[in-house]
Design a protein around this motif. Structure first.
Motif, short mmCIF file in Angstrom:
data_model
loop_
_atom_site.label_atom_id
_atom_site.label_comp_id
_atom_site.label_asym_id
_atom_site.label_seq_id
_atom_site.Cartn_x
_atom_site.Cartn_y
_atom_site.Cartn_z
N SER A 191 13.28 19.35 -59.81
CA SER A 191 13.40 18.80 -59.24
C SER A 191 11.38 19.12 -58.03
O SER A 191 11.51 20.38 -58.41
CB SER A 191 14.19 19.91 -57.83
OG SER A 191 14.09 19.32 -56.61
N LEU A 192 11.25 17.86 -58.15
CA LEU A 192 9.96 17.88 -57.49
C LEU A 192 9.78 17.28 -55.43
O LEU A 192 10.71 16.35 -55.78
CB LEU A 192 8.36 17.36 -57.97
CG LEU A 192 8.86 17.99 -59.90
CD1 LEU A 192 7.93 16.87 -60.43
CD2 LEU A 192 8.26 18.93 -59.29
N PRO A 193 8.88 17.80 -54.83
CA PRO A 193 8.80 17.61 -53.10
C PRO A 193 8.28 16.35 -53.36
O PRO A 193 6.99 15.82 -53.74
CB PRO A 193 8.82 18.98 -52.41
CG PRO A 193 7.76 18.92 -53.35
CD PRO A 193 8.41 19.68 -54.95
N LEU A 194 8.52 15.12 -53.09
CA LEU A 194 7.71 13.92 -52.60
C LEU A 194 7.14 13.59 -51.21
O LEU A 194 6.40 13.14 -51.22
CB LEU A 194 9.21 13.00 -52.59
CG LEU A 194 9.27 12.15 -54.38
CD1 LEU A 194 10.64 11.36 -54.32
CD2 LEU A 194 7.76 12.54 -55.18
N SER A 195 8.11 14.66 -50.00
CA SER A 195 7.53 14.58 -48.94
C SER A 195 8.52 15.59 -48.11
O SER A 195 8.99 16.98 -49.14
CB SER A 195 8.04 13.30 -48.36
OG SER A 195 9.54 13.43 -48.00
N PRO B 280 9.83 24.46 -60.11
CA PRO B 280 10.14 23.65 -59.83
C PRO B 280 11.34 23.16 -61.45
O PRO B 280 12.65 21.84 -61.38
CB PRO B 280 9.06 22.28 -59.92
CG PRO B 280 8.46 23.01 -60.80
CD PRO B 280 8.70 24.81 -60.62
N PHE B 281 11.60 23.89 -62.34
CA PHE B 281 12.21 23.92 -63.47
C PHE B 281 13.49 25.33 -63.82
O PHE B 281 13.38 26.43 -63.27
CB PHE B 281 11.51 24.26 -65.03
CG PHE B 281 9.88 23.50 -64.52
CD1 PHE B 281 10.28 22.08 -65.26
CD2 PHE B 281 8.82 24.15 -64.11
CE1 PHE B 281 9.23 20.91 -65.40
CE2 PHE B 281 7.67 22.62 -64.45
CZ PHE B 281 8.17 21.65 -65.18
N THR B 282 14.37 24.15 -63.93
CA THR B 282 15.93 25.24 -64.31
C THR B 282 16.09 25.33 -65.50
O THR B 282 16.56 24.26 -65.64
CB THR B 282 16.65 25.15 -62.60
OG1 THR B 282 15.65 25.19 -61.56
CG2 THR B 282 17.79 26.45 -63.18
N LEU B 283 16.37 26.08 -65.92
CA LEU B 283 16.97 26.46 -67.08
C LEU B 283 18.69 27.34 -67.37
O LEU B 283 19.01 27.92 -66.62
CB LEU B 283 16.48 27.14 -68.54
CG LEU B 283 14.70 26.76 -68.85
CD1 LEU B 283 14.00 27.46 -70.06
CD2 LEU B 283 14.53 24.92 -69.14
N GLY B 284 19.51 25.95 -67.30
CA GLY B 284 21.48 26.80 -67.43
C GLY B 284 21.86 26.23 -68.96
O GLY B 284 21.84 25.43 -69.89
N ALA B 285 23.39 27.48 -68.62
CA ALA B 285 23.80 27.32 -69.90
C ALA B 285 25.50 27.36 -69.51
O ALA B 285 25.50 28.09 -68.74
CB ALA B 285 23.63 27.87 -71.10
N TYR B 286 26.52 26.40 -70.26
CA TYR B 286 27.68 27.42 -70.01
C TYR B 286 28.06 27.18 -71.36
O TYR B 286 28.39 26.58 -72.45
CB TYR B 286 28.21 26.03 -69.08
CG TYR B 286 28.35 24.87 -69.56
CD1 TYR B 286 29.61 24.34 -70.17
CD2 TYR B 286 27.82 23.82 -69.40
CE1 TYR B 286 29.90 23.06 -71.40
CE2 TYR B 286 27.62 22.44 -69.90
CZ TYR B 286 29.11 22.04 -71.04
OH TYR B 286 28.93 20.78 -71.92
N VAL B 287 29.64 27.85 -71.26
CA VAL B 287 30.34 28.32 -72.44
C VAL B 287 31.77 28.60 -71.88
O VAL B 287 32.29 28.72 -71.14
CB VAL B 287 30.28 29.71 -72.70
CG1 VAL B 287 31.25 29.79 -74.12
CG2 VAL B 287 28.68 29.88 -73.13
N ALA B 288 32.59 27.31 -72.16
CA ALA B 288 33.84 27.47 -71.45
C ALA B 288 34.61 27.46 -73.18
O ALA B 288 34.76 27.81 -73.81
CB ALA B 288 34.55 25.80 -71.26
N PHE B 289 35.88 28.47 -72.44
CA PHE B 289 37.06 29.17 -72.93
C PHE B 289 38.37 28.34 -73.24
O PHE B 289 38.81 28.39 -72.24
CB PHE B 289 37.36 30.18 -73.16
CG PHE B 289 35.61 31.19 -72.58
CD1 PHE B 289 35.44 31.71 -74.18
CD2 PHE B 289 35.27 31.80 -71.55
CE1 PHE B 289 34.26 32.14 -73.80
CE2 PHE B 289 33.82 32.57 -71.18
CZ PHE B 289 33.05 32.41 -72.54
#
Length: 239
Positions: free
Chosen positions: A165-169, A131-140
């Motif tokens: 993001s965790l399901p509730l139903s 359920p976990f996501t790690l992200g990154a961006y770099v703009a030029f």
């Protein structure tokens, strides 16, 4: 600027890229009460959005997405168009995604100087762990027309984020994200000239017929920046 890469349903104005197990062409249309991007309002009211995506069984994908906009630095342009491509998939229990996106604004084709340019290109990547996501961006280069206090163009920006993001139903999920935005480009958009933190939290629902909706709060740690409620409705379909 919808993207996009780690967005939570609460941010509603972002789209997540990933590889597909089967090659397919798909589309999406939607409306949001406010188009938010990295904590900032882009439409000053409701926005209509939509896109097309092609995902190959190899994990390669390419697509385009557009939204109506209405902000001061985009005078003369009523729309933002994004074009992106990347590669995503899974390695054991870890999902991954890497790609590049180009944000295009129609006013760049109008007569007269456009310096700095609103058009922006950046690369992004993410790793998912359940359920976990790690992200990154770099703009030029030019970053959405940002200008430093001394009047020079603010070149480049970067950000890192974590999402849950965790399901509730079977239909609903709870979504949360926190992101740090920094670099010259992001600093130019804050009153004190520093980087800032963005927070998103909300719930979303997706039906089997392709319809979806979401409710969320978007906030930053910028002084006097009040949280904003965003409501969205969408429909996704295969072509």
């Amino acid at each position: 600027m919808n993207f996009k890469h780690l967005a939570v349903a609460a941010a509603v104005s972002t789209a997540t890229f990933s590889g597909s197990a089967l090659a397919q062409l798909s589309g999406n249309v939607g409306v949001v009460s406010e188009y938010m991007f990295r904590g900032f309002a882009q439409s000053n009211g409701a926005a209509v959005q939509g896109g097309l995506d092609y995902a190959a069984d190899s994990g390669f994908y390419v697509g385009t997405w557009a939204s109506t906009i209405n902000f001061a630095s985009a005078t003369g342009s009523g729309a933002e168009v994004d074009v992106y491509a990347g590669f995503g998939g899974e390695a054991g229990s870890v999902s991954y995604d890497i790609g590049a996106i180009y944000y295009w604004y129609a006013e760049e084709d109008e007569p007269g100087p456009q310096d700095p340019s609103l058009n922006t290109i950046e690369t992004y990547g993410s790793l998912g762990f359940g359920p976990f996501t790690l992200g990154a961006y770099v703009a030029f280069g030019d970053y959405f027309g940002a200008v430093n206090p001394d009047g020079t163009d603010a070149d480049g920006a970067y950000g890192i984020s974590g999402a849950l993001s965790l399901p509730l139903s079977e239909l609903m999920s709870f979504d949360a994200m926190v992101a740090l935005h920094d670099g010259e480009g992001n600093e130019a958009f804050t009153p004190d000239g520093d980087g800032y933190i963005e927070y998103n939290i909300g719930v979303s629902a997706a039906l089997e017929n392709g319809f979806g909706m979401g409710f969320g709060l978007v906030a930053t740690d910028i002084d006097d920046d009040d949280p904003k409620l965003v409501i969205s409705g969408s429909y996704g379909f295969d072509l």
